[in-house]
Design a protein around this motif. Structure first.
Motif, PDB file in Angstrom:
ATOM      1  N   GLY A 308       0.827  -1.188   0.000  1.00 18.44           N
ATOM      2  CA  GLY A 308       0.000   0.000   0.000  1.00 18.44           C
ATOM      3  C   GLY A 308       0.864   1.240   0.000  1.00 18.44           C
ATOM      4  N   ALA A 309       0.229   2.416  -0.051  1.00 11.50           N
ATOM      5  CA  ALA A 309       0.976   3.665  -0.177  1.00 11.50           C
ATOM      6  C   ALA A 309       1.941   3.869   0.989  1.00 11.50           C
ATOM      7  CB  ALA A 309       0.006   4.842  -0.276  1.00 11.50           C
ATOM      8  N   GLU A 310       1.495   3.574   2.209  1.00 13.52           N
ATOM      9  CA  GLU A 310       2.353   3.788   3.378  1.00 13.52           C
ATOM     10  C   GLU A 310       3.543   2.845   3.365  1.00 13.52           C
ATOM     11  OE1 GLU A 310       1.952   3.898   8.277  1.00 13.52           O
ATOM     12  OE2 GLU A 310       0.153   3.831   7.001  1.00 13.52           O
ATOM     13  N   ASP A 311       3.288   1.574   3.083  1.00 11.83           N
ATOM     14  CA  ASP A 311       4.385   0.604   3.037  1.00 11.83           C
ATOM     15  C   ASP A 311       5.295   0.854   1.845  1.00 11.83           C
ATOM     16  OD1 ASP A 311       3.543  -0.625   5.330  1.00 11.83           O
ATOM     17  OD2 ASP A 311       2.452  -2.228   4.302  1.00 11.83           O
ATOM     18  N   ARG A 312       4.730   1.350   0.769  1.00 12.82           N
ATOM     19  CA  ARG A 312       5.549   1.693  -0.396  1.00 12.82           C
ATOM     20  C   ARG A 312       6.553   2.783  -0.044  1.00 12.82           C
ATOM     21  NH1 ARG A 312       8.343   3.284  -3.830  1.00 12.82           N
ATOM     22  NH2 ARG A 312       7.983   3.559  -6.066  1.00 12.82           N
ATOM     23  N   ALA A 313       6.125   3.776   0.737  1.00 11.57           N
ATOM     24  CA  ALA A 313       7.041   4.830   1.169  1.00 11.57           C
ATOM     25  C   ALA A 313       8.094   4.286   2.124  1.00 11.57           C
ATOM     26  CB  ALA A 313       6.255   5.966   1.822  1.00 11.57           C
ATOM     27  N   ARG A 314       7.716   3.340   2.974  1.00 10.63           N
ATOM     28  CA  ARG A 314       8.694   2.709   3.868  1.00 10.63           C
ATOM     29  C   ARG A 314       9.777   2.001   3.056  1.00 10.63           C
ATOM     30  NH1 ARG A 314       3.992   0.797   7.099  1.00 10.63           N
ATOM     31  NH2 ARG A 314       3.923   2.020   9.026  1.00 10.63           N
ATOM     32  N   LEU A 315       9.328   1.223   2.073  1.00 10.29           N
ATOM     33  CA  LEU A 315      10.271   0.494   1.233  1.00 10.29           C
ATOM     34  C   LEU A 315      11.166   1.454   0.473  1.00 10.29           C
ATOM     35  CD1 LEU A 315      11.351  -1.943  -0.407  1.00 10.29           C
ATOM     36  CD2 LEU A 315       9.317  -1.744  -1.857  1.00 10.29           C
ATOM     37  N   ASP A 316      10.596   2.454  -0.134  1.00 10.64           N
ATOM     38  CA  ASP A 316      11.344   3.376  -0.971  1.00 10.64           C
ATOM     39  C   ASP A 316      12.436   4.092  -0.167  1.00 10.64           C
ATOM     40  OD1 ASP A 316      11.080   4.895  -3.777  1.00 10.64           O
ATOM     41  OD2 ASP A 316      11.519   6.379  -2.238  1.00 10.64           O
ATOM     42  N   HIS A 317      12.108   4.601   1.007  1.00 11.06           N
ATOM     43  CA  HIS A 317      13.111   5.364   1.749  1.00 11.06           C
ATOM     44  C   HIS A 317      12.921   5.381   3.258  1.00 11.06           C
ATOM     45  CE1 HIS A 317       9.838   8.187   0.677  1.00 11.06           C
ATOM     46  NE2 HIS A 317      10.029   8.677   1.879  1.00 11.06           N
ATOM     47  N   GLY A 318      11.680   5.187   3.749  1.00  5.28           N
ATOM     48  CA  GLY A 318      11.433   5.371   5.169  1.00  5.28           C
ATOM     49  C   GLY A 318      12.196   4.420   6.061  1.00  5.28           C
ATOM     50  N   ASN A 319      12.209   3.135   5.722  1.00  6.22           N
ATOM     51  CA  ASN A 319      12.923   2.163   6.543  1.00  6.22           C
ATOM     52  C   ASN A 319      14.419   2.465   6.580  1.00  6.22           C
ATOM     53  OD1 ASN A 319      10.534   0.773   7.029  1.00  6.22           O
ATOM     54  ND2 ASN A 319      10.857  -0.677   5.353  1.00  6.22           N
ATOM     55  N   ALA A 320      14.987   2.801   5.431  1.00  5.81           N
ATOM     56  CA  ALA A 320      16.419   3.081   5.365  1.00  5.81           C
ATOM     57  C   ALA A 320      16.770   4.364   6.101  1.00  5.81           C
ATOM     58  CB  ALA A 320      16.871   3.156   3.912  1.00  5.81           C
ATOM     59  N   GLU A 321      15.907   5.380   6.025  1.00  4.89           N
ATOM     60  CA  GLU A 321      16.186   6.620   6.752  1.00  4.89           C
ATOM     61  C   GLU A 321      16.266   6.373   8.251  1.00  4.89           C
ATOM     62  OE1 GLU A 321      14.176   9.940   3.745  1.00  4.89           O
ATOM     63  OE2 GLU A 321      13.032   9.152   5.455  1.00  4.89           O
ATOM     64  N   ALA A 322      15.454   5.446   8.758  1.00  2.40           N
ATOM     65  CA  ALA A 322      15.500   5.128  10.182  1.00  2.40           C
ATOM     66  C   ALA A 322      16.806   4.456  10.576  1.00  2.40           C
ATOM     67  CB  ALA A 322      14.312   4.233  10.554  1.00  2.40           C
ATOM     68  N   LEU A 323      17.430   3.758   9.629  1.00  4.51           N
ATOM     69  CA  LEU A 323      18.697   3.075   9.901  1.00  4.51           C
ATOM     70  C   LEU A 323      19.908   3.956   9.642  1.00  4.51           C
ATOM     71  CD1 LEU A 323      18.046  -0.431   8.284  1.00  4.51           C
ATOM     72  CD2 LEU A 323      18.067   0.124  10.723  1.00  4.51           C
ATOM     73  N   PHE A 324      19.780   4.883   8.683  1.00  8.34           N
ATOM     74  CA  PHE A 324      20.928   5.661   8.229  1.00  8.34           C
ATOM     75  C   PHE A 324      20.614   7.152   8.322  1.00  8.34           C
ATOM     76  CE2 PHE A 324      20.871   1.647   5.842  1.00  8.34           C
ATOM     77  CZ  PHE A 324      22.065   1.094   6.316  1.00  8.34           C
ATOM     78  N   PRO A 325      20.885   7.764   9.481  1.00  6.73           N
ATOM     79  CA  PRO A 325      20.544   9.181   9.692  1.00  6.73           C
ATOM     80  C   PRO A 325      21.162  10.121   8.668  1.00  6.73           C
ATOM     81  CG  PRO A 325      21.105   8.122  11.771  1.00  6.73           C
ATOM     82  CD  PRO A 325      21.437   7.139  10.688  1.00  6.73           C
ATOM     83  N   ARG A 326      22.250   9.722   8.033  1.00  4.14           N
ATOM     84  CA  ARG A 326      22.895  10.556   7.017  1.00  4.14           C
ATOM     85  C   ARG A 326      21.873  11.060   5.992  1.00  4.14           C
ATOM     86  NH1 ARG A 326      28.057  10.565   4.724  1.00  4.14           N
ATOM     87  NH2 ARG A 326      28.664   8.691   5.889  1.00  4.14           N
TER      88      ARG A 326
END
Length: 332
Positions: A308-326
């Motif tokens: 869905g739209a929310e999970d799509r945003a997580r996959l695209d960048h949200g999950n990685a942003e949480a791991l990589f503050p850079r």
């Protein structure tokens, strides 16, 4: 209004962060040749690489940033001093690459295994002085698998900093296995990842280091298919039941996975059944896999992964942003 994550039809991603992106600097390949390492992987043609090729590929795919790794890192056969010097040269190159391209590159540090005292020293330098974003590991170092208790000092140091560990498969240590006339990476790599996961599970690594993010590439290799089987140790040998966490499959589902090489319907079904949407990351496997294949994989995952739209945003960048503050900074 939520930000749009829609991508042009030609691009599978919009603001993605690629956590599975190899680089092959000339000095690194030259040093391997000096050490008598003729190829990074037998049976595989060595691609050429430079930063411009990575950036152009990223722009074509809708990838905003990449956390790069030098694979397979420092050979585990080196003595302590040359191993430490080699790792330091690689890590300083990685830091320079990231500084030269703000917001485009992060990097996983390379460490001088199996010399654990030097591993810890280099990790601290890479994380605290160079500002690298995590650690790039291979599944085993001359038979020492990443899930072994001997790795606990590194796990503890990484967990304190919440530094992600990216564990890429490599060749198994056995030297007498039949070659089958095929590149070993074609069939061994998924099993290498299962070997790592089995150790992490039975050593309760994620329970003992709950702040430690561990990323398994290629959709977790064979782990989605084998997760339930791996949980059956206590049925096969009752003493193993004491080594398992209370929820074995739930423990494995805490691992992060990337989507590299998961675009076919069978792999994608297993990935989506196993991994929570909060644990899936973009991974290209560039340049070791052809760009056309990587592009097709991205489109398949986006179109048929059921996000869905929310999970799509997580996959695209949200999950990685949480791991990589850079990648949440002002220069992004």
């Amino acid at each position: 209004m939520p930000e749009s994550t829609a991508a042009p039809a030609s691009k599978p991603w919009s603001r993605a962060i690629d956590v599975h992106h190899h680089i092959l600097p000339d000095f690194y390949l030259g040093e391997l040749e000096n050490l008598g390492v003729a190829t990074i992987l037998p049976g595989i043609e060595r691609p050429t690489w430079n930063a411009r090729k990575s950036l152009d590929m990223m722009d074509r795919h809708g990838i905003r940033g990449a956390v790069v790794s030098v694979w397979p890192g420092v050979p585990a056969t080196l003595e302590a001093k040359p191993a430490a010097e080699f790792a330091r040269r690689v890590n300083e190159y990685l830091a320079e690459l990231a500084a030269a391209h703000p917001g485009r590159f992060g990097a996983f540090a390379t460490l001088p295994f199996p010399h654990m005292d030097l591993v810890l020293q280099e990790f601290e330098y890479a994380a605290d002085t160079l500002g690298l974003d995590g650690v790039g590991l291979v599944s085993n170092y001359a038979g020492l698998y990443v899930g072994d208790r001997a790795m606990d000092p590194l796990f503890a140091a990484a967990a304190r900093r919440r530094s992600p560990l990216f564990v890429h498969p490599t060749l198994p240590p056995a030297t007498d296995q039949p070659g089958l006339g095929l590149p070993a990476s074609l069939y061994e790599f998924p099993f290498e990842t299962v070997r790592v996961a089995s150790q992490l599970l039975y050593n309760q690594t994620l329970e003992r280091f709950p702040e430690l993010p561990v990323i398994l590439p290629h959709g977790g290799g064979g782990v989605p298919f084998y997760a339930g089987r791996l949980a059956c140790g206590g049925l096969i040998s009752p003493p193993l039941a004491e080594r398992l966490p209370a929820d074995p499959v739930g423990s494995l589902r805490r691992l992060y996975v990337d989507i590299a090489m998961t675009g076919d319907p069978h792999a994608l079904a297993a990935l989506r059944s196993f991994a929570p949407a909060t644990r899936i990351l973009v991974g290209s496997d560039f340049p070791l896999m052809p760009e056309s294949y990587t592009l097709d994989t991205g489109h398949q995952v986006v179109r048929y992964g059921g996000f869905g739209a929310e999970d799509r945003a997580r996959l695209d960048h949200g999950n990685a942003e949480a791991l990589f503050p850079r990648f949440t900074g002002k220069d992004v």
